[in-house]
Design an enzyme around this catalytic site. Structure first.
Site, PDB file in Angstrom:
ATOM      1  N   TYR A  96      53.639  11.876 -16.487  1.00 29.19           N
ATOM      2  CA  TYR A  96      53.612  10.713 -17.384  1.00 29.19           C
ATOM      3  C   TYR A  96      54.189  11.097 -18.750  1.00 29.19           C
ATOM      4  CZ  TYR A  96      51.871   7.559 -20.936  1.00 29.19           C
ATOM      5  OH  TYR A  96      51.801   6.738 -22.016  1.00 29.19           O
ATOM      6  N   HIS A 110      63.262   5.625 -27.303  1.00 31.67           N
ATOM      7  CA  HIS A 110      61.924   5.688 -26.709  1.00 31.67           C
ATOM      8  C   HIS A 110      61.770   6.952 -25.857  1.00 31.67           C
ATOM      9  CE1 HIS A 110      58.564   2.574 -26.298  1.00 31.67           C
ATOM     10  NE2 HIS A 110      58.078   3.613 -25.652  1.00 31.67           N
ATOM     11  N   SER A 114      50.045   5.307 -32.070  1.00 27.90           N
ATOM     12  CA  SER A 114      50.570   4.377 -31.057  1.00 27.90           C
ATOM     13  C   SER A 114      49.689   3.144 -30.903  1.00 27.90           C
ATOM     14  CB  SER A 114      50.647   5.114 -29.716  1.00 27.90           C
ATOM     15  OG  SER A 114      50.806   4.209 -28.650  1.00 27.90           O
ATOM     16  N   ASP A 156      64.116   9.898 -33.737  1.00 28.32           N
ATOM     17  CA  ASP A 156      63.427  10.788 -32.798  1.00 28.32           C
ATOM     18  C   ASP A 156      64.260  10.931 -31.544  1.00 28.32           C
ATOM     19  OD1 ASP A 156      62.885   8.664 -30.969  1.00 28.32           O
ATOM     20  OD2 ASP A 156      60.907   8.299 -31.820  1.00 28.32           O
ATOM     21  N   GLY A 157      63.837  11.857 -30.683  1.00 31.93           N
ATOM     22  CA  GLY A 157      64.515  12.058 -29.401  1.00 31.93           C
ATOM     23  C   GLY A 157      65.053  13.467 -29.258  1.00 31.93           C
ATOM     24  N   GLY A 201      57.953  13.711 -30.444  1.00 32.91           N
ATOM     25  CA  GLY A 201      57.135  13.076 -29.419  1.00 32.91           C
ATOM     26  C   GLY A 201      56.442  14.082 -28.505  1.00 32.91           C
TER      27      GLY A 201
END
Ligand SMILES: Cc1cc2nc3c(=O)[nH]c(=O)nc-3n(C[C@H](O)[C@H](O)[C@H](O)COP(=O)(O)O)c2cc1C
Length: 345
Positions: A23, A242, A103, A273-274, A296
């Site tokens: 996940y 995302h 979140s 981000d990423g 993240g």
């Protein structure tokens, strides 16, 4: 990837069941966007300056009133109690000196997170089908001391994940804790708290008026979209796909950041981000026009492995590495970086 982050990436598999690891680590579709994220920072090479006084390096940064020890923050990620029993409280305590973006799918209450927070925090929201739910959560976040709201705009529908053969049973007792208090009588929670695919940029002004807080839009990958968000009242932009979990084949943030920063960077802060996994990635983002970056998955790896101390370890490692590479490019602070210091290829 920094060695410390790699250790957490490996160790966390021993700390959580395989379905939770999937996940966290997974992406949507064929995971093309996920796979390209980190490599895309490498397309940029650096043009350092020589013989600048870099005997003292100051990484402090202010973003929309949030004073940070370094231009780093926790990207909003759901369900921290899946990674560690102390959940968001541990993240809040560990992210000292960094920004914590909580979140919408947090598993602890805003007021408790605020009490545990070692620094500034913002609340990430979606526009839910039942507007009262989003409004209630936004007001509750504001009352608890959130410094800004981050409206995620890239999730009209939840991306289909590649690795989840079956849905993870996501800490159902804690799901949408900060939203469900605001459910109107008789509303079906599953429908009312689903992201509304009819949401538009009007939500930016609505949330601003409702709370008096600055509202950033997260998930922007285009210069024209960034301009439209700012025209709609956005106080900042988060360039993000995302983490490769929504539209597969969406562009890498490292590729589009310069266009977005050129379009709106003079007016509002641009965060990104990423796949950011080292001081060099952070430095490249700053030179391309970002004010700060969000991290993240590494936060979740470290949270799962070592709780608040792990989260603190991620930010200590990234800050230390950023400081080192700032010195090597001849920059005494992030303000000394500019677009001339990076070149494609
Ligand atoms: C497990 C997980 C949950 C996430 N949940 C949310 C969320 O609730 N809201 C949101 O805006 N983004 C969410 N994201 C996306 C992150 O905010 C961020 O854009 C992405 O993880 C950054 O990439 P990185 O993981 O490569 O650092 C999530 C990402 C992960 C990995």
């Amino acid at each position: 990837m920094l060695a410390q982050l790699r250790e957490y990436a490996e160790a966390f598999h021993d700390a959580v069941p395989a379905e939770i690891a999937d996940y966290i680590d997974g992406g949507s579709g064929a995971e093309a966007t996920l796979g390209a994220a980190s490599a895309a920072w490498l397309q940029w090479t650096l043009l350092p300056r020589v013989l600048r006084d870099v005997s003292t390096i100051d990484t402090r940064t202010t973003v929309l009133g949030a004073d940070l020890a370094a231009p780093l923050g926790v990207a909003p990620t759901g369900f921290h109690t899946l990674a560690h029993p102390d959940g968001e409280l541990a993240t809040a305590a560990g992210a000292a000196g960094a920004l914590f973006v909580v979140s919408a799918r947090a598993t602890q209450r805003y007021a408790d997170i605020a009490a545990a927070a070692a620094g500034p925090w913002w609340a990430q929201l979606y526009v839910m089908r039942e507007r009262a739910v989003t409004a209630g959560a936004a007001q509750q976040a504001a009352a608890a001391g959130a410094g800004a709201l981050v409206l995620t705009g890239d999730t009209p529908y939840v991306g289909r994940k590649a690795r989840q053969g079956r849905p993870v049973s996501l800490a159902s007792d804690g799901t949408l804790l900060n939203f469900r208090d605001h459910l109107p009588a008789g509303a079906d929670p599953a429908v009312a708290t689903e992201q509304d695919p009819a949401a538009t940029l009007d939500a930016v002004r609505w949330l601003t008026d409702l709370t008096g807080l600055p509202v950033l839009v997260k998930g922007v990958l285009r210069a024209d979209d960034a301009r439209a968000c700012v025209a709609a009242g956005a106080a900042g932009i988060v360039v993000s796909n995302h983490g490769g979990r929504q539209l597969d084949r969406a562009a890498a943030t490292a590729t589009v950041l310069p266009e977005v920063a050129a379009a709106v960077g003079e007016q509002v802060p641009v965060l990104v981000d990423g796949g950011i996994r080292s001081g060099l990635d952070v430095l490249t983002a700053l030179a391309l026009g970002a004010t700060a970056v969000l991290i993240g998955r590494p936060v979740l790896w470290a949270l799962a492995t070592d709780g608040a101390a792990g989260v603190a370890g991620v930010f200590a490692a990234l800050s230390d590495d950023l400081r080192h590479v700032l010195g090597l490019v001849g920059a005494a602070s992030p303000a000394d970086l500019d677009r001339s210091m990076v070149r494609r290829g």
